[in-house]
Design a protein around this motif. Structure first.
Motif, PDB file in Angstrom:
ATOM      1  N   ALA A   1      14.065   8.347  -3.332  1.00 41.83           N
ATOM      2  CA  ALA A   1      12.579   8.412  -4.593  1.00 41.83           C
ATOM      3  C   ALA A   1      11.889   7.947  -3.748  1.00 41.83           C
ATOM      4  CB  ALA A   1      13.130   7.109  -5.317  1.00 41.83           C
ATOM      5  N   LEU A   2      11.519   7.636  -1.901  1.00 39.50           N
ATOM      6  CA  LEU A   2      10.624   7.444  -1.487  1.00 39.50           C
ATOM      7  C   LEU A   2      10.535   9.103  -0.348  1.00 39.50           C
ATOM      8  CD1 LEU A   2      11.305   3.490   0.005  1.00 39.50           C
ATOM      9  CD2 LEU A   2       9.836   4.777  -0.663  1.00 39.50           C
ATOM     10  N   LEU A   3      11.490   9.874  -0.578  1.00 36.56           N
ATOM     11  CA  LEU A   3      10.613  11.052   0.385  1.00 36.56           C
ATOM     12  C   LEU A   3      10.756  11.658  -0.758  1.00 36.56           C
ATOM     13  CD1 LEU A   3      14.774  11.852   1.911  1.00 36.56           C
ATOM     14  CD2 LEU A   3      12.699  11.074   2.391  1.00 36.56           C
ATOM     15  N   GLU A   4      10.490  11.829  -2.036  1.00 38.37           N
ATOM     16  CA  GLU A   4       9.893  12.403  -2.748  1.00 38.37           C
ATOM     17  C   GLU A   4       8.592  12.035  -3.230  1.00 38.37           C
ATOM     18  OE1 GLU A   4      12.342  12.100  -6.806  1.00 38.37           O
ATOM     19  OE2 GLU A   4      14.402  13.193  -5.944  1.00 38.37           O
ATOM     20  N   ILE A   5       8.466  10.604  -2.536  1.00 36.83           N
ATOM     21  CA  ILE A   5       6.922  10.418  -2.789  1.00 36.83           C
ATOM     22  C   ILE A   5       5.894  10.629  -1.892  1.00 36.83           C
ATOM     23  CG2 ILE A   5       5.588   8.665  -2.421  1.00 36.83           C
ATOM     24  CD1 ILE A   5       7.406   7.106  -4.428  1.00 36.83           C
ATOM     25  N   GLY A   6       6.735  11.297  -0.579  1.00 36.63           N
ATOM     26  CA  GLY A   6       6.154  11.770   0.499  1.00 36.63           C
ATOM     27  C   GLY A   6       5.396  10.961   1.203  1.00 36.63           C
ATOM     28  N   GLU A   7       4.180  11.845   1.272  1.00 40.68           N
ATOM     29  CA  GLU A   7       3.158  10.750   2.709  1.00 40.68           C
ATOM     30  C   GLU A   7       2.618   9.053   1.698  1.00 40.68           C
ATOM     31  OE1 GLU A   7      -0.907  12.094   4.121  1.00 40.68           O
ATOM     32  OE2 GLU A   7      -0.187  13.817   4.006  1.00 40.68           O
ATOM     33  N   PRO A   8       2.213   9.140   0.313  1.00 41.84           N
ATOM     34  CA  PRO A   8       1.985   8.449   0.308  1.00 41.84           C
ATOM     35  C   PRO A   8       3.026   7.421   0.268  1.00 41.84           C
ATOM     36  CG  PRO A   8       1.691   9.753  -1.871  1.00 41.84           C
ATOM     37  CD  PRO A   8       2.494  10.660  -0.130  1.00 41.84           C
ATOM     38  N   ALA A   9       3.618   7.493   0.670  1.00 40.57           N
ATOM     39  CA  ALA A   9       4.839   6.257   1.312  1.00 40.57           C
ATOM     40  C   ALA A   9       5.244   5.927   2.304  1.00 40.57           C
ATOM     41  CB  ALA A   9       6.334   6.523   0.703  1.00 40.57           C
ATOM     42  N   VAL A  10       4.186   6.647   3.852  1.00 39.43           N
ATOM     43  CA  VAL A  10       4.391   6.510   5.188  1.00 39.43           C
ATOM     44  C   VAL A  10       4.024   4.685   4.579  1.00 39.43           C
ATOM     45  CG1 VAL A  10       3.339   6.539   7.235  1.00 39.43           C
ATOM     46  CG2 VAL A  10       4.545   8.465   5.520  1.00 39.43           C
ATOM     47  N   GLY A  11       2.432   4.429   4.500  1.00 41.97           N
ATOM     48  CA  GLY A  11       2.246   2.961   4.127  1.00 41.97           C
ATOM     49  C   GLY A  11       2.906   1.736   4.047  1.00 41.97           C
ATOM     50  N   PRO A  12       3.921   1.531   3.407  1.00 42.98           N
ATOM     51  CA  PRO A  12       4.631   0.820   2.689  1.00 42.98           C
ATOM     52  C   PRO A  12       5.523   1.087   3.898  1.00 42.98           C
ATOM     53  CG  PRO A  12       3.404   1.995   0.638  1.00 42.98           C
ATOM     54  CD  PRO A  12       3.086   2.858   2.200  1.00 42.98           C
ATOM     55  N   LEU A  13       6.491   2.049   3.941  1.00 47.45           N
ATOM     56  CA  LEU A  13       7.041   1.995   5.184  1.00 47.45           C
ATOM     57  C   LEU A  13       7.214   1.644   6.103  1.00 47.45           C
ATOM     58  CD1 LEU A  13       8.752   5.134   3.677  1.00 47.45           C
ATOM     59  CD2 LEU A  13       9.974   3.376   3.846  1.00 47.45           C
ATOM     60  N   ILE A  14       5.890   1.379   6.973  1.00 49.70           N
ATOM     61  CA  ILE A  14       5.167   1.113   8.276  1.00 49.70           C
ATOM     62  C   ILE A  14       4.951  -1.132   8.035  1.00 49.70           C
ATOM     63  CG2 ILE A  14       3.869   1.117   9.541  1.00 49.70           C
ATOM     64  CD1 ILE A  14       3.235   3.799   9.057  1.00 49.70           C
ATOM     65  N   ALA A  15       4.329  -0.778   6.788  1.00 47.79           N
ATOM     66  CA  ALA A  15       4.415  -2.318   6.174  1.00 47.79           C
ATOM     67  C   ALA A  15       5.928  -3.246   6.377  1.00 47.79           C
ATOM     68  CB  ALA A  15       3.775  -2.338   4.995  1.00 47.79           C
ATOM     69  N   ALA A  16       6.754  -2.376   5.553  1.00 52.53           N
ATOM     70  CA  ALA A  16       8.184  -3.002   5.874  1.00 52.53           C
ATOM     71  C   ALA A  16       8.632  -2.707   7.002  1.00 52.53           C
ATOM     72  CB  ALA A  16       8.789  -1.679   4.636  1.00 52.53           C
ATOM     73  N   LEU A  17       8.412  -2.515   7.782  1.00 54.23           N
ATOM     74  CA  LEU A  17       9.239  -2.665   9.461  1.00 54.23           C
ATOM     75  C   LEU A  17       9.329  -4.561   9.774  1.00 54.23           C
ATOM     76  CD1 LEU A  17       7.740   0.664  10.966  1.00 54.23           C
ATOM     77  CD2 LEU A  17      10.199   0.116   9.911  1.00 54.23           C
ATOM     78  N   HIS A  18       8.344  -4.775   8.794  1.00 53.68           N
ATOM     79  CA  HIS A  18       8.348  -6.369   9.671  1.00 53.68           C
ATOM     80  C   HIS A  18       9.162  -7.227   8.974  1.00 53.68           C
ATOM     81  CE1 HIS A  18       6.042 -10.222   9.854  1.00 53.68           C
ATOM     82  NE2 HIS A  18       6.480 -10.187   8.750  1.00 53.68           N
TER      83      HIS A  18
END
Length: 85
Positions: A1-18
Motif C-alpha cells: 500500500a505504501l508503494l502505491e502512495i508513492g512520494e507522500p509516503a517518503v516522509g513518514p517512512l523516514i520518520a519510521a527509521l527511528h
C-alpha cells in the motif's frame, strides 16, 4: 500500500527509521520507492542526530544509488519478444 502512495509516503517512512522495530522494513520500502526517496533521505541523514535514522537512511541511500546505477547500465527495452527456442 505504501508503494502505491508513492512520494507522500517518503516522509513518514523516514520518520519510521527511528523505530528499531520497523526501521529495516521502512528502509526496504524506501528502496523500493527508488529515486523519489533519494533526496529526502539524503537530507534526513545529513541533518539528523538520530543514529537509527542515520543507519537505516544511509543503507537505503546506498541501495537506491546502486539500483539506479544498474538501471543506467541496462540496455533499453526494445519491445521485441524473445524468440522461442
Amino acid at each position: 500500500a505504501l508503494l502505491e502512495i508513492g512520494e507522500p509516503a517518503v516522509g513518514p517512512l523516514i520518520a519510521a527509521l527511528h523505530d528499531e522495530g520497523v526501521r529495516w522494513k521502512a528502509a526496504g520500502v524506501l528502496v523500493k520507492l527508488g529515486t523519489v526517496a533519494l533526496e529526502p533521505l539524503q537530507k534526513a541523514v545529513r541533518e539528523t542526530t538520530d543514529s537509527n535514522i542515520r543507519q537505516g537512511g544511509e543503507w537505503a541511500v546506498k541501495k537506491i544509488q546502486e539500483l539506479a546505477a544498474r538501471m543506467k547500465e541496462r540496455p533499453a527495452f526494445t519491445g521485441r519478444s524473445v524468440p522461442k527456442g
